[in-house]
Scaffold this motif. Structure first.
Motif, short mmCIF file in Angstrom:
data_model
loop_
_atom_site.label_atom_id
_atom_site.label_comp_id
_atom_site.label_asym_id
_atom_site.label_seq_id
_atom_site.Cartn_x
_atom_site.Cartn_y
_atom_site.Cartn_z
N HIS A 1 2.02 -0.83 -6.93
CA HIS A 1 1.84 -1.70 -5.78
C HIS A 1 2.93 -2.75 -5.80
N GLU B 1 -8.49 -0.38 2.89
CA GLU B 1 -8.59 -1.29 1.77
C GLU B 1 -8.86 -2.69 2.27
N GLU B 2 -8.17 -3.05 3.35
CA GLU B 2 -8.12 -4.46 3.77
C GLU B 2 -9.38 -4.91 4.49
N GLY C 1 0.82 -1.21 0.00
CA GLY C 1 0.00 0.00 0.00
C GLY C 1 0.86 1.26 0.00
N GLN D 1 2.58 -9.14 -4.76
CA GLN D 1 2.39 -10.00 -3.59
C GLN D 1 2.46 -11.47 -4.00
ZN LIG Z 1 -2.01 -3.66 -0.83
#
Ligand SMILES: [Zn+2]
Length: 364
Positions: free
Chosen positions: A188, A123-124, A90, A191
């Motif tokens: 970003h 966001e999460e 983030g 991940q």
């Molecule tokens: Zn993120």
């Protein structure tokens, strides 16, 4: 001009704004959210931007265009985190954007558009169980019923917003549709290991992945682990084990047109759950994602057909229910090309791949 050292140092500062040191946990509308937001707003101002909190606790920075009335290009990312998160998730997308503005400002350059950097507060969805609250409001898909969502301590989102100094009833004012925003881009951290394994520094996202979630229940017949012969069993867990492998096999098969899929069984539960009892009821979940809607639908359908065939062969009853479905959101081709050209001018190569994180959610 190299920005990396500054960005890493700023990420270290932000990592200290955590609810459970030494890990990074920063949830929506907490004192740590306030600390991170204040720090980011100060960085934005130092970089030559105006910065403010909006009604839902997002920090919005603006670097005005050379002329007034210009269109708006937005970027940014989220400043909240999951529990025990990494320090770059983030924040990388916020800090890199501020670094770019700082450099423009230092050189006295203005852009032909207003450039907005948004640090999204949520966001999460860790605290209230509702994800992407800020960006949904800006995209026009905020549901006011979420204001009554409660955190683990019983505080509603509405009350938490008021305590934070926000304005829960002003969520409509955040809607940016039809208000001159011509592009949204976000950088970003990856991940997953794809770029790492390819040895690439950066890639361009082609689409936000489509996803399906399936709840599966298999019912067999419980029995004594010692007295029921192997050939007479209707073991729901053994059947489910075959189904899990079917998910893996179907998701791993090359898709039509090279469209990659991923499939995961992330939860499984067997009942009655005793060491000496043949499992009678098993439930598990399947998460299927792809950059391509048709590929995801085909894979999900193939999995469900395999579940039925396995159940028939093993004399168990299976039901599978697609309880969540999210269409793919392809990224704008012209922006992809512009980003790829920009990367090519600075690095030797780049990859294009769909992002398999969800950026929005929709129930079916
Ligand atoms: Zn993120």
């Amino acid at each position: 001009m190299r920005f990396g050292t500054d960005i890493l140092r700023q990420a270290d500062v932000l990592a200290a704004f955590t609810e459970d040191p030494p890990g990074v946990t920063r949830t929506y509308l907490t004192p740590q959210h306030r600390q991170a937001g204040d720090y980011l707003a100060s960085l934005m101002r130092e970089a030559g931007m105006e910065a403010r909190y909006d009604a839902l606790g997002n920090v919005v920075g603006r670097y005005a265009a050379a002329r007034s009335g210009a269109p708006v290009v937005m970027t940014g990312s989220h400043m909240d985190s999951v529990r025990d998160a990494g320090r770059y998730d983030g924040l990388f997308g916020i800090l890199t954007a501020i670094a770019c503005v700082r450099d423009l400002h230092r050189r006295g350059k203005r852009l032909p558009f207003d450039f907005e950097v948004v640090a999204f507060g949520d966001e999460e969805g860790v605290r209230f169980g509702v994800t992407l609250i800020g960006s949904k409001a800006m995209g026009g898909s905020f549901d006011p019923a979420w204001l009554d969502a409660k955190d683990a301590g019983g505080t509603t989102l509405r009350d938490a917003l008021l305590a934070f100094g926000g304005d829960p009833e002003a969520w409509r004012s955040l809607d940016r549709r039809g208000k001159g925003v011509v592009a949204y881009v976000e950088s970003h951290i990856e991940q997953g290991p794809v770029l790492l394994n390819e040895g690439l520094p950066v890639g361009v996202v082609t689409a936000i992945a489509s996803g399906a979630r399936v709840r599966v229940s298999a019912t067999g017949r419980a029995g004594h682990a010692g007295t029921v012969p192997m050939g007479a069993r209707r073991d729901a867990l053994a059947a489910a084990a075959e189904m899990v492998l079917a998910v893996e096999r179907i998701a791993s098969a090359p898709g039509a047109g090279g469209s990659a899929r991923v499939g995961t069984v992330g939860t499984i539960e067997a009942r009655p759950g005793a060491i000496n009892v043949i499992p009678q009821d098993v439930s598990f979940t399947v998460d299927v994602r792809s950059g391509d809607d048709a590929a995801r639908r085909r894979a999900t359908q193939a999995m469900r057909e395999d579940f039925d065939a396995i159940a028939r062969r093993r004399s168990v009853v299976v039901t599978s229910d697609v309880f969540y479905e999210l269409p793919a959101a392809p990224c704008d081709p012209a922006l992809q090309d512009a980003l790829a050209a920009s990367i090519a001018s600075a690095a030797s190569s780049s990859a294009r791949a769909p992002s398999r994180s969800f950026s929005q959610s929709r129930r079916v």
